[in-house]
Scaffold this motif. Sequence first.
Motif, PDB file in Angstrom:
ATOM      1  N   UNK A   1       0.856  -1.194   0.000  1.00 26.60           N
ATOM      2  CA  UNK A   1       0.000   0.000   0.000  1.00 26.60           C
ATOM      3  C   UNK A   1       0.886   1.237   0.000  1.00 26.60           C
ATOM      4  N   UNK A   2       0.385   2.373  -0.449  1.00 27.15           N
ATOM      5  CA  UNK A   2       1.204   3.591  -0.468  1.00 27.15           C
ATOM      6  C   UNK A   2       1.593   4.021   0.943  1.00 27.15           C
ATOM      7  N   UNK A   3       2.785   4.556   1.052  1.00 30.36           N
ATOM      8  CA  UNK A   3       3.236   5.089   2.330  1.00 30.36           C
ATOM      9  C   UNK A   3       2.443   6.347   2.667  1.00 30.36           C
ATOM     10  N   UNK A   4       1.977   6.415   3.892  1.00 26.69           N
ATOM     11  CA  UNK A   4       1.306   7.621   4.362  1.00 26.69           C
ATOM     12  C   UNK A   4       2.380   8.598   4.842  1.00 26.69           C
ATOM     13  N   UNK A   5       2.481   9.750   4.205  1.00 30.98           N
ATOM     14  CA  UNK A   5       3.572  10.688   4.463  1.00 30.98           C
ATOM     15  C   UNK A   5       3.027  11.985   5.057  1.00 30.98           C
ATOM     16  N   UNK A   6       3.641  12.415   6.148  1.00 29.34           N
ATOM     17  CA  UNK A   6       3.342  13.705   6.760  1.00 29.34           C
ATOM     18  C   UNK A   6       4.510  14.638   6.472  1.00 29.34           C
ATOM     19  N   UNK A   7       4.224  15.780   5.862  1.00 30.14           N
ATOM     20  CA  UNK A   7       5.256  16.760   5.513  1.00 30.14           C
ATOM     21  C   UNK A   7       5.223  17.888   6.533  1.00 30.14           C
ATOM     22  N   UNK A   8       6.396  18.188   7.122  1.00 28.91           N
ATOM     23  CA  UNK A   8       6.464  19.204   8.178  1.00 28.91           C
ATOM     24  C   UNK A   8       7.558  20.208   7.822  1.00 28.91           C
ATOM     25  N   UNK A   9       7.155  21.427   7.515  1.00 32.41           N
ATOM     26  CA  UNK A   9       8.098  22.492   7.169  1.00 32.41           C
ATOM     27  C   UNK A   9       7.399  23.818   7.393  1.00 32.41           C
ATOM     28  N   UNK A  10       8.112  24.791   7.964  1.00 34.89           N
ATOM     29  CA  UNK A  10       7.466  26.066   8.248  1.00 34.89           C
ATOM     30  C   UNK A  10       7.307  26.935   7.013  1.00 34.89           C
ATOM     31  N   UNK A  11       7.911  26.546   5.882  1.00 34.15           N
ATOM     32  CA  UNK A  11       7.781  27.313   4.649  1.00 34.15           C
ATOM     33  C   UNK A  11       6.828  26.594   3.689  1.00 34.15           C
ATOM     34  N   UNK A  12       5.761  27.271   3.318  1.00 39.13           N
ATOM     35  CA  UNK A  12       4.761  26.661   2.441  1.00 39.13           C
ATOM     36  C   UNK A  12       5.342  26.205   1.099  1.00 39.13           C
ATOM     37  N   UNK A  13       6.219  26.989   0.444  1.00 39.61           N
ATOM     38  CA  UNK A  13       6.789  26.511  -0.825  1.00 39.61           C
ATOM     39  C   UNK A  13       7.567  25.212  -0.666  1.00 39.61           C
ATOM     40  N   UNK A  14       8.248  25.049   0.471  1.00 39.13           N
ATOM     41  CA  UNK A  14       9.004  23.816   0.698  1.00 39.13           C
ATOM     42  C   UNK A  14       8.073  22.627   0.856  1.00 39.13           C
ATOM     43  N   UNK A  15       6.941  22.830   1.548  1.00 35.35           N
ATOM     44  CA  UNK A  15       5.962  21.752   1.694  1.00 35.35           C
ATOM     45  C   UNK A  15       5.405  21.365   0.324  1.00 35.35           C
ATOM     46  N   UNK A  16       5.095  22.384  -0.475  1.00 34.85           N
ATOM     47  CA  UNK A  16       4.532  22.131  -1.803  1.00 34.85           C
ATOM     48  C   UNK A  16       5.531  21.378  -2.683  1.00 34.85           C
ATOM     49  N   UNK A  17       6.800  21.752  -2.615  1.00 36.98           N
ATOM     50  CA  UNK A  17       7.806  21.083  -3.442  1.00 36.98           C
ATOM     51  C   UNK A  17       7.915  19.606  -3.071  1.00 36.98           C
ATOM     52  N   UNK A  18       7.936  19.306  -1.781  1.00 39.28           N
ATOM     53  CA  UNK A  18       8.011  17.906  -1.364  1.00 39.28           C
ATOM     54  C   UNK A  18       6.780  17.131  -1.821  1.00 39.28           C
TER      55      UNK A  18
END
Length: 267
Positions: A18-35
Motif C-alpha cells: 500500500x502507499x506510504x502515508x507521508x506527513x510533511x512538516x516544514x514552516x515554509x509553504x513553498x518547501x511543503x509544496x515542493x516535497x
Amino acid sequence: MQDHPDASPVPADQASKPPLRVLIVDDEAPARTRLRDLLGDLAASHPTRISGMAANGVEALRLLEAEAADLVLADIRMPTMDGVELARHLARLPRPPAVIFVTAYDQYAVQAFELAAVDYLLKPVRAERLAAALGKVPQPRIPDAALAGLAPGERRHFSVSERGRILLLAVADVLYLRAELKYVTARTVEREYVLDESLVHLEEEFPQRFLRLHRNCLVARDAVQGVERVGEQDGVDAHWAVLIRDLGERLPVSRRQWPAVRQALGL
C-alpha cells in the motif's frame, strides 16, 4: 507534473505494497509544496499518500492524533517545535513513523546525520535523492541519544501518553519531578503527569533547570520559594526542606544533597 515515458516499471514488491502515508512538516509553504510535488512525481516507483502537511512539530503531532503516518519528512529548523524535538516525541509512540530530516545544513552536519543513522535531504530537494531515501523506509526507531547529539539543547516539551494520545507538557510548567517505581511523575500547578523517562536522564539533560533534592526527586530551581528547617517529629531527625511556590508543598532535602542545594540556591 509531466509523466516520464522512460520511467522504469514499478517493482513487484512496490506494486504489492500500500502507499506510504507521508506527513510533511516544514514552516515554509513553498518547501511543503515542493516535497508534495516531488512525491507525486515518484508515485510510479514509490507510491505515497499525503496524510497531512504541518508548519511545525506541534501541528504535526496534532495531525498524527487524527491520522497515523508511516513516514514524516521534517525540516530541522522550525518555530514552536523543531524537527529534532518532533522526532524525539515520535520515537515514543507505540508504532513510531520513520523520520527523514530535510535540512539546509552544511556538510559537517550532514556527516553527523549519517553517523546517527538518520536519513536526510538537503535543500533544494532533488527527486533522485528523495527516491533513495524513500527506498530506506521503513527505518528503525531513531535512538534518542542520536537525536540529542543532533540538537544538544534542552527540549521545550515532555511527551505524555494518556488514553492513546500524546500530550505535550511544557518543561517550563514543571515544578518538580519525582521517581515512582519505573516512572517519573511531573508536577505542575494544576496536576501530575506520568513520564516514561528516568530521573537520571532528565537531570543530565536539564542541569541548569532542575536541581536534585534526593535520589528520587528533582526540583525546578525557579519553583523554590524558600527553605526551612523541619524539626524532629515522630522519631524523624530534623532535616531541611524546600518550599514550592504556588503549591505550598515542602520537599525534603537529603543530608547528602543539602550542601549542593544550599550552594545552588545561594544560601
